[in-house]
Design an enzyme around this catalytic site. Sequence first.
Site, PDB file in Angstrom:
ATOM      1  N   GLU A 277     111.008  35.019  75.375  1.00 60.13           N
ATOM      2  CA  GLU A 277     111.172  34.604  73.967  1.00 60.13           C
ATOM      3  C   GLU A 277     109.837  34.258  73.314  1.00 60.13           C
ATOM      4  OE1 GLU A 277     113.589  31.144  74.575  1.00 60.13           O
ATOM      5  OE2 GLU A 277     115.421  32.296  74.880  1.00 60.13           O
ATOM      6  N   CYS A 348      98.655  14.883  47.288  1.00 62.61           N
ATOM      7  CA  CYS A 348      98.240  13.487  47.240  1.00 62.61           C
ATOM      8  C   CYS A 348      98.478  12.767  48.563  1.00 62.61           C
ATOM      9  CB  CYS A 348      98.969  12.796  46.104  1.00 62.61           C
ATOM     10  SG  CYS A 348      98.621  13.629  44.561  1.00 62.61           S
TER      11      CYS A 348
HETATM   12  C1  LIG Z   1     110.183  27.787  69.862  1.00 65.32           C
HETATM   13  C2  LIG Z   1     110.854  28.470  70.968  1.00 65.32           C
HETATM   14  C3  LIG Z   1     110.329  29.649  71.494  1.00 65.32           C
HETATM   15  C4  LIG Z   1     109.049  30.280  71.000  1.00 65.32           C
HETATM   16  O1  LIG Z   1     107.923  29.509  71.269  1.00 65.32           O
HETATM   17  P1  LIG Z   1     106.467  30.146  71.005  1.00 65.32           P
HETATM   18  O2  LIG Z   1     105.536  29.083  71.404  1.00 65.32           O
HETATM   19  O3  LIG Z   1     106.388  30.464  69.559  1.00 65.32           O
HETATM   20  O4  LIG Z   1     106.359  31.364  71.848  1.00 65.32           O
HETATM   21  C5  LIG Z   1     111.027  30.280  72.508  1.00 65.32           C
HETATM   22  N1  LIG Z   1     112.175  29.764  72.992  1.00 65.32           N
HETATM   23  C6  LIG Z   1     112.709  28.622  72.521  1.00 65.32           C
HETATM   24  C7  LIG Z   1     113.969  28.115  73.086  1.00 65.32           C
HETATM   25  C8  LIG Z   1     112.065  27.931  71.498  1.00 65.32           C
HETATM   26  O5  LIG Z   1     112.590  26.788  71.033  1.00 65.32           O
END
Ligand SMILES: *Cc1c(COP(=O)(O)O)cnc(C)c1O
Length: 424
Positions: A277, A348
């Site tokens: 991911e 601000c």
């Molecule tokens: C935010 C998130 C990601 C991605 O994280 P990066 O640092 O942008 O690669 C992947 N998996 C989950 C569950 C997340 O919450």
Amino acid sequence: MNHFEYRDGILHAEDVAISAIAEAVGTPFYVYSTATLERHYRVFADAFSQEGLDALVCYAVKANSNLSVIRTLAQLGAGADVVSEGELRRALAAGVPPEKIVFSGVGKTVSELEFALNAGILEINVESLPELEMLSDTAQRLGREAHVAIRVNPDVDAKTHEKIATGKKENKFGIDIEYAGQIYARAANLPGIKPVSIAVHIGSQLTSLDPYRAAFAKLAETVETLQKQGIGIERLDLGGGLGIPYDASDSEPPLPSDYAKVVRESVGHLNLPIMLEPGRLIVGNSGLLVTEVILEKVGETRRFVIVDAAMNDLIRPSLYDGHHEIMPVREPAENAQKSAADVVGPVCESGDTFAKNRQLPPLDHGDLVAFGSAGAYGAVMASTYNTRLLVPEVLVKGDQFAVIRPRQTYEELLALDHMAEWLD
Ligand SMILES: *Cc1c(COP(=O)(O)O)cnc(C)c1O
């Protein structure tokens, strides 16, 4: 590697001069490079196939959720990792097939779970027992079966900024890995639930592979224990979080190829398909925030460069002490006299500071400057604080550019408020 460079003394995004975009859309604006997005996606995805791993790359939409960005990646085969119904709707609207979408997050509501079940997505990553029970009820009510992963918390220190570390016991994410056996046993007995996968995500902007090695090893051990218990795990979701270089003078974070090697070494023997991911890694260095200098204010002790972008447009410096390279759009002369400056926005709050003590050439009213590495957690975190308009997003491909989100208008912004009837 990115496709932002000086040509004939002007910063370009691929074949388009940043100054030409500024003329067309005004400032500030975000600009993304298709070639860079595609390159980052391919380098990442290829790293896993080169290790002989069967990997689905689910782009973490929260890093940059513009529909054109998601579609650019979907066309290369990317799935999506979403953390809200809104992001799920975006992924679907951009053309990501539901069977490549994973729904993560620590607090999904019943109506979000309903929407995900009806959309028939690949899996829902569950982060607690109450959520598992809620999902079971919801799935039964809809006459559906939820394919779930349990997100485990491996209690590993990701060694990143505390606000984006998610893999320690004290963080709100996941279920303590020691309880995995119990929760899978419970999941297997709950109607409407089919446990298929196990997930881990230990944080964001990781610059060392050691925390990954530790977390994936714990995950592999857990999968083997579950298998002995007769609980079949069909797939692993290894999360995202690999860091990117923000500061040219910093050491480079690990390469995707080394990361993929760690994955193979720690979970390859399980012979299971994996999901990844990545968010920041794909989009972070694919985008710039371009702003215009309003004026320079030189006091007795400090030089302030005041620009027309502010913390509401890019909050990373004030929220995470994030560093962004600052590049004048007109290339400074070799012999330009640089001096230390604080680059600040008009909001601000003293926190509205993009950089302190940065060596910059003289900058004048009307000069354009670009903040580097602004493609991830930039536009998506923007607000209208100080009643400032949401800024446009522009996508470049070769010598073309398209406004993929127009600048909000004052009419649109003010129309969001309604006058209480007794004030009419
Ligand atoms: C935010 C998130 C990601 C991605 O994280 P990066 O640092 O942008 O690669 C992947 N998996 C989950 C569950 C997340 O919450």
